[in-house]
Scaffold this motif. Structure first.
Motif, PDB file in Angstrom:
ATOM      1  N   ASP A 135       0.860  -1.194   0.000  1.00  0.00           N
ATOM      2  CA  ASP A 135       0.000   0.000   0.000  1.00  0.00           C
ATOM      3  C   ASP A 135       0.889   1.235   0.000  1.00  0.00           C
ATOM      4  N   PRO A 136       1.117   1.843  -1.158  1.00  0.00           N
ATOM      5  CA  PRO A 136       2.000   3.013  -1.245  1.00  0.00           C
ATOM      6  C   PRO A 136       1.553   4.183  -0.370  1.00  0.00           C
ATOM      7  N   ALA A 137       0.270   4.216   0.010  1.00  0.00           N
ATOM      8  CA  ALA A 137      -0.222   5.317   0.845  1.00  0.00           C
ATOM      9  C   ALA A 137       0.263   5.197   2.283  1.00  0.00           C
ATOM     10  N   LEU A 138       0.746   4.013   2.665  1.00  0.00           N
ATOM     11  CA  LEU A 138       1.199   3.810   4.039  1.00  0.00           C
ATOM     12  C   LEU A 138       2.644   4.273   4.201  1.00  0.00           C
ATOM     13  N   THR A 139       2.852   5.552   4.067  1.00  0.00           N
ATOM     14  CA  THR A 139       4.164   6.136   4.288  1.00  0.00           C
ATOM     15  C   THR A 139       4.431   6.227   5.791  1.00  0.00           C
ATOM     16  N   ILE A 140       5.671   6.499   6.141  1.00  0.00           N
ATOM     17  CA  ILE A 140       6.018   6.658   7.553  1.00  0.00           C
ATOM     18  C   ILE A 140       5.197   7.785   8.178  1.00  0.00           C
ATOM     19  N   ALA A 141       5.056   8.894   7.441  1.00  0.00           N
ATOM     20  CA  ALA A 141       4.281  10.026   7.955  1.00  0.00           C
ATOM     21  C   ALA A 141       2.814   9.657   8.112  1.00  0.00           C
ATOM     22  N   ALA A 142       2.259   8.897   7.158  1.00  0.00           N
ATOM     23  CA  ALA A 142       0.853   8.515   7.240  1.00  0.00           C
ATOM     24  C   ALA A 142       0.595   7.579   8.417  1.00  0.00           C
ATOM     25  N   ILE A 143       1.521   6.665   8.667  1.00  0.00           N
ATOM     26  CA  ILE A 143       1.358   5.743   9.791  1.00  0.00           C
ATOM     27  C   ILE A 143       1.424   6.499  11.113  1.00  0.00           C
ATOM     28  N   GLU A 144       2.286   7.489  11.183  1.00  0.00           N
ATOM     29  CA  GLU A 144       2.359   8.294  12.396  1.00  0.00           C
ATOM     30  C   GLU A 144       1.073   9.103  12.580  1.00  0.00           C
ATOM     31  N   ARG A 145       0.575   9.671  11.494  1.00  0.00           N
ATOM     32  CA  ARG A 145      -0.622  10.514  11.573  1.00  0.00           C
ATOM     33  C   ARG A 145      -1.883   9.696  11.850  1.00  0.00           C
ATOM     34  N   ASP A 146      -2.052   8.592  11.144  1.00  0.00           N
ATOM     35  CA  ASP A 146      -3.315   7.850  11.195  1.00  0.00           C
ATOM     36  C   ASP A 146      -3.366   6.760  12.260  1.00  0.00           C
ATOM     37  N   TYR A 147      -2.186   6.250  12.664  1.00  0.00           N
ATOM     38  CA  TYR A 147      -2.177   5.143  13.621  1.00  0.00           C
ATOM     39  C   TYR A 147      -1.413   5.455  14.900  1.00  0.00           C
ATOM     40  N   GLY A 148      -0.744   6.606  14.935  1.00  0.00           N
ATOM     41  CA  GLY A 148      -0.049   7.007  16.150  1.00  0.00           C
ATOM     42  C   GLY A 148       1.232   6.258  16.438  1.00  0.00           C
ATOM     43  N   ILE A 149       1.813   5.621  15.414  1.00  0.00           N
ATOM     44  CA  ILE A 149       3.088   4.920  15.603  1.00  0.00           C
ATOM     45  C   ILE A 149       4.220   5.838  15.148  1.00  0.00           C
ATOM     46  N   ALA A 150       5.021   6.300  16.083  1.00  0.00           N
ATOM     47  CA  ALA A 150       6.112   7.219  15.761  1.00  0.00           C
ATOM     48  C   ALA A 150       7.144   6.533  14.873  1.00  0.00           C
ATOM     49  N   PRO A 151       7.854   7.297  14.040  1.00  0.00           N
ATOM     50  CA  PRO A 151       8.833   6.698  13.126  1.00  0.00           C
ATOM     51  C   PRO A 151       9.860   5.809  13.821  1.00  0.00           C
ATOM     52  N   VAL A 152      10.355   6.232  14.985  1.00  0.00           N
ATOM     53  CA  VAL A 152      11.365   5.412  15.664  1.00  0.00           C
ATOM     54  C   VAL A 152      10.757   4.102  16.143  1.00  0.00           C
ATOM     55  N   THR A 153       9.491   4.130  16.580  1.00  0.00           N
ATOM     56  CA  THR A 153       8.820   2.899  17.009  1.00  0.00           C
ATOM     57  C   THR A 153       8.573   1.989  15.813  1.00  0.00           C
ATOM     58  N   LEU A 154       8.144   2.577  14.708  1.00  0.00           N
ATOM     59  CA  LEU A 154       7.916   1.796  13.493  1.00  0.00           C
ATOM     60  C   LEU A 154       9.201   1.092  13.061  1.00  0.00           C
ATOM     61  N   SER A 155      10.305   1.809  13.094  1.00  0.00           N
ATOM     62  CA  SER A 155      11.584   1.216  12.706  1.00  0.00           C
ATOM     63  C   SER A 155      11.951   0.059  13.626  1.00  0.00           C
ATOM     64  N   ARG A 156      11.715   0.208  14.910  1.00  0.00           N
ATOM     65  CA  ARG A 156      12.071  -0.851  15.855  1.00  0.00           C
ATOM     66  C   ARG A 156      11.189  -2.079  15.671  1.00  0.00           C
ATOM     67  N   ILE A 157       9.906  -1.862  15.371  1.00  0.00           N
ATOM     68  CA  ILE A 157       9.025  -3.007  15.126  1.00  0.00           C
ATOM     69  C   ILE A 157       9.444  -3.721  13.849  1.00  0.00           C
ATOM     70  N   GLU A 158       9.723  -2.950  12.796  1.00  0.00           N
ATOM     71  CA  GLU A 158      10.072  -3.546  11.512  1.00  0.00           C
ATOM     72  C   GLU A 158      11.457  -4.188  11.516  1.00  0.00           C
ATOM     73  N   ASN A 159      12.216  -3.971  12.573  1.00  0.00           N
ATOM     74  CA  ASN A 159      13.514  -4.636  12.711  1.00  0.00           C
ATOM     75  C   ASN A 159      13.537  -5.607  13.882  1.00  0.00           C
ATOM     76  N   ALA A 160      12.311  -5.924  14.398  1.00  0.00           N
ATOM     77  CA  ALA A 160      12.150  -6.939  15.454  1.00  0.00           C
ATOM     78  C   ALA A 160      13.021  -6.642  16.667  1.00  0.00           C
ATOM     79  N   GLN A 161      13.074  -5.371  17.084  1.00  0.00           N
ATOM     80  CA  GLN A 161      13.943  -5.005  18.195  1.00  0.00           C
ATOM     81  C   GLN A 161      13.407  -5.433  19.551  1.00  0.00           C
ATOM     82  N   LYS A 162      12.100  -5.705  19.644  1.00  0.00           N
ATOM     83  CA  LYS A 162      11.526  -6.179  20.901  1.00  0.00           C
ATOM     84  C   LYS A 162      10.470  -7.233  20.588  1.00  0.00           C
ATOM     85  N   THR A 163      10.256  -8.141  21.535  1.00  0.00           N
ATOM     86  CA  THR A 163       9.170  -9.105  21.375  1.00  0.00           C
ATOM     87  C   THR A 163       7.835  -8.398  21.594  1.00  0.00           C
TER      88      THR A 163
END
Length: 369
Positions: A135-163
């Motif tokens: 979904d090209p509309a799911l940019t980092i900015a859009a995820i932060e705006r629409d779902y409240g996931i900050a860019p640093v949190t998104l990066s950590r989830i997408e890199n499996a930094q925590k269980t």
């Protein structure tokens, strides 16, 4: 993170379709800081921290634990407090005797790893990457705006930094919404089903396994070593100082900036030049505020001076480089000493200790209209 097995790389490299679980993925900068601190008589890190007030305690701890990569200047300050050459704090991760599992031992909690949860963290990271890729509309900015996931949190989830269990309830709810499931049970069923069907095979390789982490660590240590040898980096986008009566008195620097969505500022060149404060480093540049994202005290018509060679500290202001532009933040510390960046418009709280230090710069001045 619990201890795993394996020489240097802390886990096996996954084949296609397998799940690349790296039990040492949080240790991106193994170093000799703990060893040298104790040799210098600082039994506790807090004692050393008191001698380095420019580096917050939590960040100093993360550097020693290898969880963040320091800037060369930070390493110089730590080494100076220990009466050591900065290079003495670096490790050769390719040395025959280096073992990441042995190095990480003092920093582990002693609990046995829950391999199933570690594996699910990687699968969740892959599912989120696949969702964004589809979904090209799911940019980092859009995820932060629409779902409240900050860019640093998104990066950590997408890199499996925590269980999954270590994320808070708000992040859980955001993930349910983003991945379009009702609850945790449905999330686990969906993610494991996607993997079983082969739908995640194309993105599992994007999540760094042990071998990729080892290569990245090697590169980062080499970069720091080069930075220590080179000293101050070459100036970027700096206009030579003006000479008045034969004496250097003014240094003009370029001004960047154009407004973007969600309070970001593009590093678009402008024809403007401003005078740099005497304290500004050689890579400093001006950045147009564009809109009052920190409130009325810093109006949109102002220009701030960004110094990439200076790390922000609580009580000051910072610029955080995100995917599409810069974000201005006021910097504070919570009760645990963690450094937090705050924005008023949009309202944000970003854990700066988890950000790549190369993306953070202190503001050393402001020019008001």
């Amino acid at each position: 993170m619990a201890k795993g097995k394996g020489k240097r790389q802390g886990g096996a490299r996954a084949a296609a379709g397998e799940v690349p679980v790296d039990l040492h993925r949080c240790f991106v900068f193994p170093n000799r800081m703990r060893e040298q601190r104790r040799a210098a008589g600082h039994v506790r890190l807090l004692r050393l921290a008191s001698a380095i007030p420019d580096i917050p305690y939590i960040r100093l701890s993360k550097i020693e634990r290898g969880e963040v990569v320091p800037r060369a200047e930070e390493l110089r300050r730590i080494a100076a407090a220990l009466n050591q050459a900065p290079g003495e704090l670096l490790l050769d991760v390719d040395a025959p005797g280096f073992d990441i599992a042995a190095w990480a031992e003092p920093f582990l909690d002693g609990a046995a790893p829950d391999f199933a949860e570690e594996r699910f963290a990687v699968l969740l990271a892959a599912a989120l990457r696949a969702r964004r890729a589809g979904d090209p509309a799911l940019t980092i900015a859009a995820i932060e705006r629409d779902y409240g996931i900050a860019p640093v949190t998104l990066s950590r989830i997408e890199n499996a930094q925590k269980t999954f269990d270590r994320w808070n309830a708000a992040t859980h709810r955001a993930l349910y919404q983003l991945l379009r499931v009702a609850d945790e049970v449905a999330l686990r069923q969906q993610v494991t089903g996607l993997h079983a069907s082969g739908a995640l095979d194309g993105v599992l390789g994007q999540i760094a396994g042990a071998a990729a982490r080892h290569e990245r660590t090697r590169a980062r240590i080499a970069e720091i070593s080069a930075g220590l040898q080179a000293g101050v980096p070459a100036p970027v986008a700096v206009v030579a100082p003006l000479s008045v009566g034969g004496a250097v008195s003014i240094r003009l620097i370029a001004v960047l900036g154009a407004p973007l969505a969600a309070g970001l500022i593009a590093d678009t060149p402008t024809p403007e030049k401003v005078e740099a404060p005497h304290a500004a480093g050689p890579r400093a540049f001006g950045l147009k505020v564009c809109r009052a994202s920190l409130g009325g005290g810093l109006p949109g018509q102002a220009v701030v001076i960004v110094d990439p060679d200076r790390f922000p500290a609580p009580g000051g202001l910072a610029a955080l480089r995100e995917e599409t532009g810069w974000r201005l933040l006021s910097v504070g510390a919570d009760r645990d000493g963690r450094m937090i960046g705050y924005s008023s418009n949009p309202p944000l709280e970003i854990l700066l200790d988890d950000c790549d230090p190369s993306r953070l710069a202190a503001l050393v001045g402001a020019i008001f209209p």
